[in-house]
Write a protein that holds these residues in place. Structure first.
Motif, PDB file in Angstrom:
ATOM      1  N   LEU A 153       1.544   7.689  -6.734  1.00 31.62           N
ATOM      2  CA  LEU A 153       0.682   9.004  -7.014  1.00 31.62           C
ATOM      3  C   LEU A 153       1.636  10.414  -6.947  1.00 31.62           C
ATOM      4  CD1 LEU A 153      -2.643   8.483  -5.337  1.00 31.62           C
ATOM      5  CD2 LEU A 153      -2.397   8.790  -7.791  1.00 31.62           C
ATOM      6  N   LYS A 154       2.526  10.070  -5.728  1.00 35.66           N
ATOM      7  CA  LYS A 154       3.412  11.132  -5.662  1.00 35.66           C
ATOM      8  C   LYS A 154       4.581  11.147  -6.838  1.00 35.66           C
ATOM      9  CE  LYS A 154       5.892  12.989  -1.448  1.00 35.66           C
ATOM     10  NZ  LYS A 154       6.437  12.482  -0.263  1.00 35.66           N
ATOM     11  N   ARG A 155       4.858  10.099  -7.200  1.00 38.28           N
ATOM     12  CA  ARG A 155       5.844   9.888  -8.104  1.00 38.28           C
ATOM     13  C   ARG A 155       5.550  10.430  -9.631  1.00 38.28           C
ATOM     14  NH1 ARG A 155       6.652   3.759  -6.846  1.00 38.28           N
ATOM     15  NH2 ARG A 155       8.191   4.020  -5.032  1.00 38.28           N
ATOM     16  N   LEU A 156       4.179  10.246  -9.683  1.00 41.11           N
ATOM     17  CA  LEU A 156       3.439  10.969 -11.069  1.00 41.11           C
ATOM     18  C   LEU A 156       3.597  12.492 -11.220  1.00 41.11           C
ATOM     19  CD1 LEU A 156       0.236   8.999 -11.370  1.00 41.11           C
ATOM     20  CD2 LEU A 156       2.197   9.042 -13.324  1.00 41.11           C
ATOM     21  N   MET A 157       3.507  12.932  -9.765  1.00 42.68           N
ATOM     22  CA  MET A 157       3.632  14.408  -9.636  1.00 42.68           C
ATOM     23  C   MET A 157       5.107  15.035 -10.030  1.00 42.68           C
ATOM     24  SD  MET A 157       0.823  15.995  -9.175  1.00 42.68           S
ATOM     25  CE  MET A 157       1.343  17.654  -8.396  1.00 42.68           C
ATOM     26  N   HIS A 158       5.994  14.039  -9.303  1.00 41.30           N
ATOM     27  CA  HIS A 158       7.394  14.313  -9.374  1.00 41.30           C
ATOM     28  C   HIS A 158       8.198  13.428 -10.222  1.00 41.30           C
ATOM     29  CE1 HIS A 158       6.465  17.630  -6.377  1.00 41.30           C
ATOM     30  NE2 HIS A 158       5.953  16.741  -5.749  1.00 41.30           N
ATOM     31  N   PRO A 159       8.039  13.415 -11.637  1.00 40.59           N
ATOM     32  CA  PRO A 159       8.645  12.369 -12.180  1.00 40.59           C
ATOM     33  C   PRO A 159      10.120  12.290 -12.312  1.00 40.59           C
ATOM     34  CG  PRO A 159       7.697  13.848 -13.722  1.00 40.59           C
ATOM     35  CD  PRO A 159       7.185  14.132 -12.275  1.00 40.59           C
ATOM     36  N   GLN A 160      10.614  13.394 -11.928  1.00 40.11           N
ATOM     37  CA  GLN A 160      12.138  13.359 -11.939  1.00 40.11           C
ATOM     38  C   GLN A 160      12.677  12.942 -10.543  1.00 40.11           C
ATOM     39  OE1 GLN A 160      10.914  15.789 -14.148  1.00 40.11           O
ATOM     40  NE2 GLN A 160      11.785  14.562 -15.760  1.00 40.11           N
ATOM     41  N   ILE A 186      13.534  10.586  -7.270  1.00 42.52           N
ATOM     42  CA  ILE A 186      13.373   9.164  -6.752  1.00 42.52           C
ATOM     43  C   ILE A 186      12.765   8.993  -5.418  1.00 42.52           C
ATOM     44  CG2 ILE A 186      14.729   7.184  -5.916  1.00 42.52           C
ATOM     45  CD1 ILE A 186      16.695   8.412  -8.322  1.00 42.52           C
ATOM     46  N   ILE A 187      11.646   8.301  -5.413  1.00 43.02           N
ATOM     47  CA  ILE A 187      10.841   8.484  -4.060  1.00 43.02           C
ATOM     48  C   ILE A 187      10.793   6.890  -3.692  1.00 43.02           C
ATOM     49  CG2 ILE A 187       8.647   8.906  -2.937  1.00 43.02           C
ATOM     50  CD1 ILE A 187       8.429  10.960  -5.213  1.00 43.02           C
ATOM     51  N   PRO A 188      11.655   6.461  -2.900  1.00 43.09           N
ATOM     52  CA  PRO A 188      11.678   4.925  -2.533  1.00 43.09           C
ATOM     53  C   PRO A 188      10.616   4.740  -1.347  1.00 43.09           C
ATOM     54  CG  PRO A 188      13.525   5.897  -1.424  1.00 43.09           C
ATOM     55  CD  PRO A 188      12.760   7.026  -2.218  1.00 43.09           C
ATOM     56  N   VAL A 189      10.262   3.640  -1.191  1.00 47.78           N
ATOM     57  CA  VAL A 189       9.432   2.978  -0.208  1.00 47.78           C
ATOM     58  C   VAL A 189      10.278   2.491   0.978  1.00 47.78           C
ATOM     59  CG1 VAL A 189       7.805   0.970   0.765  1.00 47.78           C
ATOM     60  CG2 VAL A 189       7.734   1.734  -1.628  1.00 47.78           C
ATOM     61  N   TRP A 197       0.862  -1.226   0.177  1.00 47.76           N
ATOM     62  CA  TRP A 197       0.217  -0.160  -0.050  1.00 47.76           C
ATOM     63  C   TRP A 197       0.776   1.176  -0.087  1.00 47.76           C
ATOM     64  CZ3 TRP A 197      -4.365  -0.683  -2.129  1.00 47.76           C
ATOM     65  CH2 TRP A 197      -4.736  -1.958  -1.876  1.00 47.76           C
ATOM     66  N   LYS A 198       1.861   1.244   0.642  1.00 51.05           N
ATOM     67  CA  LYS A 198       2.997   2.210   0.593  1.00 51.05           C
ATOM     68  C   LYS A 198       3.373   2.833  -0.880  1.00 51.05           C
ATOM     69  CE  LYS A 198       5.226   3.093   4.880  1.00 51.05           C
ATOM     70  NZ  LYS A 198       6.358   3.032   5.778  1.00 51.05           N
ATOM     71  N   ASN A 199       3.761   1.444  -1.558  1.00 52.27           N
ATOM     72  CA  ASN A 199       4.090   1.779  -2.844  1.00 52.27           C
ATOM     73  C   ASN A 199       3.064   2.358  -3.491  1.00 52.27           C
ATOM     74  OD1 ASN A 199       6.001   1.283  -5.080  1.00 52.27           O
ATOM     75  ND2 ASN A 199       4.533   0.004  -5.673  1.00 52.27           N
ATOM     76  N   SER A 200       1.950   1.933  -3.520  1.00 49.37           N
ATOM     77  CA  SER A 200       0.841   2.396  -4.519  1.00 49.37           C
ATOM     78  C   SER A 200       0.581   3.862  -4.342  1.00 49.37           C
ATOM     79  CB  SER A 200      -0.450   1.483  -3.988  1.00 49.37           C
ATOM     80  OG  SER A 200      -0.434   0.154  -4.432  1.00 49.37           O
ATOM     81  N   GLY A 201       0.422   4.227  -2.773  1.00 53.63           N
ATOM     82  CA  GLY A 201       0.262   5.644  -2.357  1.00 53.63           C
ATOM     83  C   GLY A 201       1.334   6.373  -2.884  1.00 53.63           C
ATOM     84  N   ALA A 218      15.145   2.544   3.275  1.00 56.83           N
ATOM     85  CA  ALA A 218      14.650   2.390   1.789  1.00 56.83           C
ATOM     86  C   ALA A 218      14.575   0.794   1.544  1.00 56.83           C
ATOM     87  CB  ALA A 218      15.364   3.015   0.796  1.00 56.83           C
ATOM     88  N   VAL A 219      13.419   0.391   0.902  1.00 57.41           N
ATOM     89  CA  VAL A 219      13.282  -0.829   0.416  1.00 57.41           C
ATOM     90  C   VAL A 219      13.868  -1.166  -0.923  1.00 57.41           C
ATOM     91  CG1 VAL A 219      11.706  -2.912   0.412  1.00 57.41           C
ATOM     92  CG2 VAL A 219      11.126  -1.153   2.061  1.00 57.41           C
ATOM     93  N   PRO A 220      14.722  -2.196  -1.397  1.00 64.94           N
ATOM     94  CA  PRO A 220      15.066  -2.364  -2.474  1.00 64.94           C
ATOM     95  C   PRO A 220      14.053  -2.829  -3.387  1.00 64.94           C
ATOM     96  CG  PRO A 220      16.256  -3.723  -0.880  1.00 64.94           C
ATOM     97  CD  PRO A 220      15.143  -2.880  -0.233  1.00 64.94           C
ATOM     98  N   GLN A 221      13.958  -2.314  -4.586  1.00 64.90           N
ATOM     99  CA  GLN A 221      12.668  -2.745  -5.547  1.00 64.90           C
ATOM    100  C   GLN A 221      12.453  -4.274  -5.692  1.00 64.90           C
ATOM    101  OE1 GLN A 221      13.390  -0.338  -9.416  1.00 64.90           O
ATOM    102  NE2 GLN A 221      12.119   1.204  -8.314  1.00 64.90           N
ATOM    103  N   ASN A 222      13.563  -4.949  -5.728  1.00 67.20           N
ATOM    104  CA  ASN A 222      13.468  -6.296  -5.880  1.00 67.20           C
ATOM    105  C   ASN A 222      12.642  -7.155  -4.714  1.00 67.20           C
ATOM    106  OD1 ASN A 222      15.652  -5.802  -4.461  1.00 67.20           O
ATOM    107  ND2 ASN A 222      16.906  -7.879  -5.209  1.00 67.20           N
ATOM    108  N   ILE A 223      12.469  -6.475  -3.562  1.00 65.76           N
ATOM    109  CA  ILE A 223      12.019  -6.788  -2.413  1.00 65.76           C
ATOM    110  C   ILE A 223      10.762  -6.671  -2.693  1.00 65.76           C
ATOM    111  CG2 ILE A 223      11.401  -6.667   0.010  1.00 65.76           C
ATOM    112  CD1 ILE A 223      13.985  -8.075   0.017  1.00 65.76           C
TER     113      ILE A 223
END
Lengths: 486, 486
Positions: free
Chosen positions: B371-378, B380-383, B364-368, B389-394
C-alpha cells in the motif's frame, strides 16, 4: 516524502458528470414502464431528474477555475467515490416505487448491481414493476462498463495488483497521459461490450424470450452480474437459452482487449495468451469432473449433468452467479468444488471479479519453480508469463493481493459469524460478496436471498462487494493514514 | 543441468545409525515397566533389540568403501527417510504388547509421536502399560531432538522456506561444512533441551505429579507434542501444573538458538529478535480477547477464564495440543479463534510446527508495504526483518511455502471429505495433522480421537504430519521427477 494537496474539485467535477449520465440511464427504462405498468414510469423519470440534477449542480459548481490535473490520489478517490455515489442515487427508483422500502436494502441491491455481484434481498422478484427490474439489470450493465475502463485503463496505470502485466496491449495506446488513453480505450471496448450485448439479446429472443427479458439477461450476463427477472433464475428457461447464456458468460469473463484483437483478425493471439488458455483449461477440467460426478452420484441424465455442471462452473468462475441447479442439494462433497471455484475469478480485463486467473497462474508457477530452485540453487529461474520473465516486485504485489484477499475472507467470515450466522452462511456470504459472485452457501445459497441478514451484515457485505470489485488496494489505500497526510 | 548419482550408501549408513540409537532409547522405558507391570518390560527389550539389530546390520553393510560425501539430494532423502524408518520400527512396542493391534493404527500413533503432532487413535490411554506409555512420550522427545537439528542446522543450509533468515546466528559456527556444523550445533542445543526437560520434570513433581507422569509430560511439552498419560489430558491436573506446562510450552515454541544466547547472558538479543517479540504479542492478544469472551459468554470465573484462554492459545500456537478445556463447547464463534491460531505455528528453530511466526511476519509486512509502494511508486521500500532488508527471492520462497500450505490444507480437506467425514472433521483433521498440532474439530475434537477414521484417512494424515513437520519442500521435492533424473 511530501505529497501535494488533494485536488478535491476535479473529483467532484467528475463525480457530478457521472451522476448526470446515471440519471440519463435511469430514464431509459421508461418505455418498459409505459408498456407494462405506468406507475414506475414516473418513478424512473423523477429519480432520473433528481440524479442528473444533483450531478449537474455539483459539476457546475466545481467547474470554475478548475485545475484538470488528476494525480494518483485523485484517481483513487474518483474510482471509489464513483461506485459509492452512483449506488446512493441508484437506490432512488427502488425506494420511490416502494419496491424496496428500506434504505439499507435498497442500497445493498444497488451496490450489488453496480459491483456486478448479483446478490439480492428480494424475496419475490417477479412482482416488481418491469421498469424497476429494467433499472436493476441496468445497474449491472453500467457497472460492467465501469469495470472495463477501470481494469483495462485505470488500474494498470495505477499499478494495482500487477494488473499492468495481465492486460494484453492495446495497439496504438501509450500510457503517457491518463485522459486520452481512457477515452480512446473506453470507446473501443464499449463498442464491443454493446455489440456483444445486442447479439446475445437477439439470440435469447430466438430462443423464445421477449425483448424485456432478453435485454435484462444480456445486461446481467455481459457484466457478469447475475440479476435475473425470474425467481428461478436461468432454470426458468429452455436449455437453448441456457447454452447461449453459457457462451456469453465465457465471453464476458474474457479480457475485452482480447475481443478487440480478435475482431481485428488477430485470432492467433487469443491462444497465445496464457491467461485465456488456463481460463479455458480450468473451465473444462472442472466441468468434466463435476459432470461425471453428477452423472454417477446424483443420477441426472447425461445431457443435463453436462449442462448443469457447465452452467454452474462457468457462472461461478466468471462470477456471474446465474443458477440452473441448486448446488447446495448436490450430493456430499460436490459443493466443495463450488467453494474452490469461487476463489478463481475471471480473466484480468474482463467484467468478472474474484482473484483472477492471471494472478493464480503467477502464484502457482512461482510455487512450483521453488522446488526447481531448491534443486539448482545457483541458477536463476524466473517465472514466465506469456513468454516473458516476470519481475519479482510484480510477484510480490500479486502475493500481497492474494493475502489481503484471504485475510479479508477470514476476517469477514468471523464478523458474519459474530452476527449470529452459521458457519456455512458466514463463509458463503463473505466469499460471494468479496468475489462479486452473488449466491453463497447455507441460508444465502442459490435458492435463497440476503433479505434475512441483519442490517449491519448488509452494510458489511456492501463494503466487501466494493472492496472486491475495486481490486482491494483501491479502497484499502484510502484507509491508510499516509494517504491523507500532507 | 546434470546431477551426480545419488549416494544411497551414505543414506543407508546414517539411517542404520539412527535405528541403532532408536533401539537404545526404546529400552530406557524398562525401569518403569519393571516397577509397574513386568510384561511390557520384555516387549521393550525385544523391540529395542530388533530395532538396534536391524540398524546395526544396515550400518555395517553400508560401511565398506563408503563415500562420506553428503550432497543436497542425499540430505533430503536422509531427512524424510529417517522419519519414516524410525516410525516403522517405533511401532513395534505397540504391536508386540498388543496395546495397538493393527499396523495402521500403530504406525499412525508412532509417526504422530515422532512428528510431535500428538494425534492419537487410543480411546483409553490409561489402561496401557506404563512402559508403553513411556515409549509413547519418548517418541515425542526423540522427534523434538530431530526437529531442533533439522530446523537450526539442516534446513537453513538447504535453503528451505527461507529458514536461513529466521534462525538467530549461532556464534562460532560457519556454514562451510555440513558435518561439523551439525555436530557442534546439535550438542549445544540438545544440552539446553535436556536441561529444560529436567527442570520441567522437577517443577511438575513439585506440583504433585509422580516421576513417571512428570517425565512423560515434560517429554511431550518440550517437543510440543501433546501426548498425555491421562484421558483428560492436562485437565486431570492442578492449576499449578497447568501454569508450569504453559511456561514450558512457550519456551519450547521459542527458537532454541535464542535460549542458547540467553544462557550466554545475551538477554537483550531476545527482545531485539522480531519473531520472538511478535510471538509474545500474538500469544498475549489472543489470550486477552479469548479470556474476556469466555468470561462474558461462558460465565467461567476470572482466573479460570484466563487460564483456559492462555492454556489453549499457547497449546495451539506452539502446536503442542494439550487440552484443559474443550474449545468445541465454547459458545458460538469462539472456536474460529482456535481455527485461526492453528495457522500461526511456533517460532522458527523451535520444536513447534505450523507455518511459523517468522513467515507470517514477512508475508504481512510485505502486504502492508504494498500500500505504501502504491503511494510512492518511485521509491524502493524493502521488507525489513530484525533490522535488515529481506531479499526478494526469500520473500518469494516464503510465499511459495504459504501457498503450498494452504493448497495442501484445501486438497486435504477435500480428500478427507471424500472419505465421508463431515466438513468440520475434515477441516480439523487436515489442519491439525499438517500443523502437527493434535486435536482438531468435530469428531476429532479435543475430547475425541482418531480411532474411527477409515484406514486410508489415517495413512493420509500420517503423510500430512510428515509433510508439515519437514516444512513441505523436503518431502515435496522427492515427488518431482527432476529430483531422480540423472
Amino acid at each position: 516524502m511530501t505529497l501535494p494537496k488533494i485536488n478535491f474539485r476535479i473529483i467532484l467535477y467528475i463525480l457530478g458528470f457521472l451522476l448526470m449520465l446515471e440519471g440519463i440511464f435511469m430514464v431509459t427504462g421508461m418505455p418498459f414502464s409505459i408498456i407494462y405498468c405506468k406507475r414506475s414510469c414516473y418513478v424512473l423519470l423523477i429519480s432520473g431528474c433528481i440524479t442528473s440534477g444533483s450531478g449537474f449542480l455539483v459539476w457546475y459548481l466545481a467547474r470554475k477555475n478548475l485545475n484538470k490535473l488528476i494525480g494518483r490520489r485523485e484517481a483513487y478517490l474518483i474510482v471509489t467515490g464513483a461506485w459509492i455515489v452512483i449506488s446512493l442515487f441508484g437506490a432512488l427508483p427502488y425506494i420511490m416505487s416502494g419496491s424496496i422500502p428500506g434504505f439499507t436494502d435498497a442500497f445493498f441491491e444497488t451496490i450489488s448491481g453496480f459491483t456486478t455481484t448479483g446478490a439480492s434481498i428480494l424475496q419475490d422478484i417477479e412482482i416488481l414493476p418491469k421498469g424497476i427490474l429494467f433499472w436493476r439489470a441496468m445497474t449491472h450493465w453500467i457497472g460492467g462498463m465501469g469495470i472495463i475502463v477501470l481494469s483495462v485503463a485505470i488500474l494498470p496505470l495505477l499499478g494495482i495488483g500487477g494488473m499492468q502485466l495481465f492486460i494484453a496491449e492495446m495497439p496504438g495506446i501509450t500510457p503517457d497521459k491518463l485522459h486520452p488513453r481512457i477515452t480512446q480505450t473506453a470507446k473501443r471496448l464499449w463498442l464491443i461490450y454493446v455489440m456483444l450485448t445486442l447479439v446475445q439479446t437477439l439470440l435469447l429472443m430466438t430462443g423464445g424470450m421477449d425483448l424485456f427479458d432478453a435485454l435484462c439477461h444480456a445486461f446481467a450476463t455481459m457484466a457478469t452480474g447475475g440479476f435475473s427477472t425470474k425467481n428461478a433464475s436461468l432454470a426458468a428457461f429452455s436449455p437453448f437459452i441456457q447454452y447461449v447464456t453459457i457462451v456469453f458468460m465465457i465471453l464476458a469473463g474474457t479480457s475485452f482487449t482480447l475481443h478487440y484483437l480478435m475482431i481485428r483478425g488477430r485470432i492467433r493471439e487469443l491462444w497465445r495468451n496464457e491467461e485465456y488458455r488456463y481460463y479455458l483449461y480450468i473451465l473444462s477440467i472442472f466441468t468434466v469432473i463435476l459432470a461425471l460426478l453428477l452423472l454417477l452420484k446424483a443420477g441426472t441424465g447425461l445431457e443435463q449433468s453436462f449442462r448443469d455442471a457447465l452452467f454452474q462452473v462457468v457462472s461461478i468462475i466468471t462470477t456471474t452467479g446465474f443458477i440452473t441447479s441448486d448446488y447446495e442439494t448436490w450430493p456430499g462433497y460436490l459443493w466443495i468444488f463450488i467453494f474452490l471455484l469461487m476463489f478463481v475469478g475471471g480473466c484480468a480485463g474482463s467484467t468478472g471479479g474474484g482473484i483472477k486467473v492471471a494472478r493464480q497462474i503467477l502464484l502457482w508457477k512461482n510455487s512450483g519453480l521453488e522446488l526447481k530452485r531448491l534443486m539448482h540453487p545457483q541458477g536463476i529461474i524466473p517465472v514466465k508469463f506469456n513468454g516473458k520473465a516476470v519481475p519479482q516486485n510484480i510477484l510480490l504485489l500479486v502475493m500481497a493481493f492474494f493475502l489481503f484477499y484471504i485475510f479479508t475472507f477470514v476476517i469477514g467470515t468471523f464478523i458474519m459469524s459474530l452476527l449470529g450466522l452459521d458457519f456455512r452462511t458466514a463463509t458463503g456470504s463473505t466469499l460471494s460478496a468479496l468475489g462479486n459472485i452473488g449466491p453463497g452457501f447455507g441460508s444465502v445459497g442459490p435458492v435463497y436471498n440476503y433479505a434475512h441478514l441483519p442490517s449491519f451484515g448488509k452494510w458489511f457485505l456492501s463494503f466487501l462487494m466494493l472492496l472486491g470489485r475495486l481490486e482491494l488496494f483501491t479502497v484499502l489505500i484510502l484507509l491508510t493514514p499516509g494517504f491523507w497526510k500532507k
